[in-house]
Scaffold this motif. Structure first.
Motif, PDB file in Angstrom:
ATOM      1  N   PHE A 129      11.139   4.003   1.145  1.00 49.04           N
ATOM      2  CA  PHE A 129      12.310   4.845   1.371  1.00 49.04           C
ATOM      3  C   PHE A 129      11.923   6.259   0.958  1.00 49.04           C
ATOM      4  CE2 PHE A 129      14.190   0.645   1.013  1.00 49.04           C
ATOM      5  CZ  PHE A 129      15.079   0.642   2.072  1.00 49.04           C
ATOM      6  N   LEU A 130      11.988   7.186   1.893  1.00 44.64           N
ATOM      7  CA  LEU A 130      11.546   8.559   1.652  1.00 44.64           C
ATOM      8  C   LEU A 130      12.639   9.346   0.948  1.00 44.64           C
ATOM      9  CD1 LEU A 130       9.788   9.092   5.093  1.00 44.64           C
ATOM     10  CD2 LEU A 130       8.781   8.334   2.926  1.00 44.64           C
ATOM     11  N   ARG A 131      12.253  10.104  -0.038  1.00 46.13           N
ATOM     12  CA  ARG A 131      13.211  10.867  -0.840  1.00 46.13           C
ATOM     13  C   ARG A 131      13.785  12.030  -0.042  1.00 46.13           C
ATOM     14  NH1 ARG A 131      12.454  12.750  -6.997  1.00 46.13           N
ATOM     15  NH2 ARG A 131      14.507  13.694  -7.210  1.00 46.13           N
TER      16      ARG A 131
ATOM     17  N   ALA B 205      12.195  -8.347   4.049  1.00 45.15           N
ATOM     18  CA  ALA B 205      11.344  -9.479   3.686  1.00 45.15           C
ATOM     19  C   ALA B 205      10.197  -9.711   4.669  1.00 45.15           C
ATOM     20  CB  ALA B 205      12.168 -10.759   3.525  1.00 45.15           C
ATOM     21  N   ARG B 206       9.982  -8.784   5.594  1.00 47.54           N
ATOM     22  CA  ARG B 206       8.882  -8.930   6.559  1.00 47.54           C
ATOM     23  C   ARG B 206       7.936  -7.726   6.524  1.00 47.54           C
ATOM     24  NH1 ARG B 206      12.999 -11.922   9.018  1.00 47.54           N
ATOM     25  NH2 ARG B 206      12.204 -13.845   9.916  1.00 47.54           N
TER      26      ARG B 206
ATOM     27  N   ALA C  96      -0.232   8.397  -1.795  1.00 51.04           N
ATOM     28  CA  ALA C  96       0.026   9.441  -0.800  1.00 51.04           C
ATOM     29  C   ALA C  96       1.508   9.793  -0.691  1.00 51.04           C
ATOM     30  CB  ALA C  96      -0.498   8.993   0.564  1.00 51.04           C
ATOM     31  N   LEU C  97       2.379   8.872  -1.098  1.00 49.25           N
ATOM     32  CA  LEU C  97       3.832   9.073  -0.999  1.00 49.25           C
ATOM     33  C   LEU C  97       4.473   8.939  -2.380  1.00 49.25           C
ATOM     34  CD1 LEU C  97       4.298   6.710   2.086  1.00 49.25           C
ATOM     35  CD2 LEU C  97       4.246   9.225   2.140  1.00 49.25           C
ATOM     36  N   PRO C  98       4.106   9.816  -3.338  1.00 47.77           N
ATOM     37  CA  PRO C  98       4.578   9.646  -4.721  1.00 47.77           C
ATOM     38  C   PRO C  98       6.099   9.771  -4.885  1.00 47.77           C
ATOM     39  CG  PRO C  98       3.539  11.786  -4.467  1.00 47.77           C
ATOM     40  CD  PRO C  98       3.302  11.015  -3.189  1.00 47.77           C
ATOM     41  N   GLU C  99       6.761  10.429  -3.963  1.00 51.02           N
ATOM     42  CA  GLU C  99       8.221  10.615  -4.052  1.00 51.02           C
ATOM     43  C   GLU C  99       8.990   9.470  -3.389  1.00 51.02           C
ATOM     44  OE1 GLU C  99      10.009  13.409  -5.390  1.00 51.02           O
ATOM     45  OE2 GLU C  99       8.089  13.734  -6.387  1.00 51.02           O
ATOM     46  N   ALA C 100       8.290   8.586  -2.705  1.00 49.35           N
ATOM     47  CA  ALA C 100       8.942   7.485  -1.999  1.00 49.35           C
ATOM     48  C   ALA C 100       9.190   6.316  -2.934  1.00 49.35           C
ATOM     49  CB  ALA C 100       8.099   7.043  -0.811  1.00 49.35           C
ATOM     50  N   TRP C 101      10.225   5.558  -2.620  1.00 45.56           N
ATOM     51  CA  TRP C 101      10.533   4.349  -3.373  1.00 45.56           C
ATOM     52  C   TRP C 101      10.089   3.154  -2.547  1.00 45.56           C
ATOM     53  CZ3 TRP C 101      15.071   0.960  -2.477  1.00 45.56           C
ATOM     54  CH2 TRP C 101      15.166  -0.032  -3.440  1.00 45.56           C
ATOM     55  N   ARG C 102       9.176   2.353  -3.102  1.00 39.76           N
ATOM     56  CA  ARG C 102       8.612   1.209  -2.384  1.00 39.76           C
ATOM     57  C   ARG C 102       9.431  -0.046  -2.639  1.00 39.76           C
ATOM     58  NH1 ARG C 102       2.483  -1.039  -3.249  1.00 39.76           N
ATOM     59  NH2 ARG C 102       2.989  -3.210  -2.842  1.00 39.76           N
ATOM     60  N   ALA C 103       9.798  -0.710  -1.573  1.00 39.08           N
ATOM     61  CA  ALA C 103      10.503  -1.976  -1.669  1.00 39.08           C
ATOM     62  C   ALA C 103       9.700  -3.021  -0.896  1.00 39.08           C
ATOM     63  CB  ALA C 103      11.902  -1.862  -1.069  1.00 39.08           C
ATOM     64  N   GLY C 104       9.410  -4.124  -1.521  1.00 41.24           N
ATOM     65  CA  GLY C 104       8.686  -5.201  -0.844  1.00 41.24           C
ATOM     66  C   GLY C 104       7.272  -5.316  -1.249  1.00 41.24           C
TER      67      GLY C 104
END
Length: 186
Positions: A142-144, A136-137, A178-186
């Motif tokens: 999260f990298l695949r 929350a900050r 730039a990070l299409p395989e990463a999962w973004r949280a936040g």
């Protein structure tokens, strides 16, 4: 003597119950030995597509041998003590002092010394420092899979994430691309 040999090998000793053995990588990413995981070139190249160059790398392995494109490099002995500035990339040592680096990253942005901090971290959302300074900050990517850190033959024995404090919406859009395989949280 045994501890010295284990340290040279990057292993480190730990205790296990007498009725069994602990898994080999039980302490990976948290141990006081084998703390340095050199950022993969591919990940740095993706970050350069968004940030071009960083203003500061506060925990470079050596000033003369750093791989991070930054205007200023501190070695890790000064990185916690000195103020940060501008856009910062930090790949801190992953040992017991990791929480101090994460707290510093958050604090430097909140106190407006640094504009943006991008931190490469072991993905440990169960850790107290993660709850205190990341959840929350920061925006987290999260990298695949498991990163293959530079200078290391096998992949890391732990998952990795980028925690980003203070990024603009344009920078986040750039990171998404730039990070299409990463999962973004936040």
């Amino acid at each position: 003597m045994l501890q010295a040999v284990l340290t040279v090998l990057g292993a480190g000793a730990y205790l296990s119950p007498s009725d069994g053995t602990a898994a080999f990588f039980t302490h990976a990413g948290n141990a006081p030995v084998g703390q340095r995981w050199e950022t993969p070139t591919e990940l740095l190249d993706a970050l350069y597509r968004v940030f071009t160059r960083f203003d500061l790398d506060p925990c470079a392995l050596q000033k003369s041998r750093t791989r991070v494109k930054a205007r200023v490099h501190f070695t890790e002995d000064g990185g916690l003590a000195l103020p940060w500035h501008g856009t910062v990339f930090v790949n801190p040592p992953y040992g017991r002092g990791l929480a101090a680096w994460v707290a510093k990253a958050r604090r430097e942005v909140e106190e407006r010394r640094a504009r943006t901090v991008v931190a490469l971290l072991p993905a440990r959302p169960d850790a107290a420092y993660w709850h205190d300074h990341v959840a929350a900050r920061a925006v987290v990517y999260f990298l695949r899979g498991r990163l293959r850190f530079s200078g290391s033959e096998p992949s890391a024995p732990f998952p990795s994430a980028l925690a980003v404090w203070g990024a603009t919406s344009d920078e986040l859009i750039g990171l998404d691309k730039a990070l299409p395989e990463a999962w973004r949280a936040g």
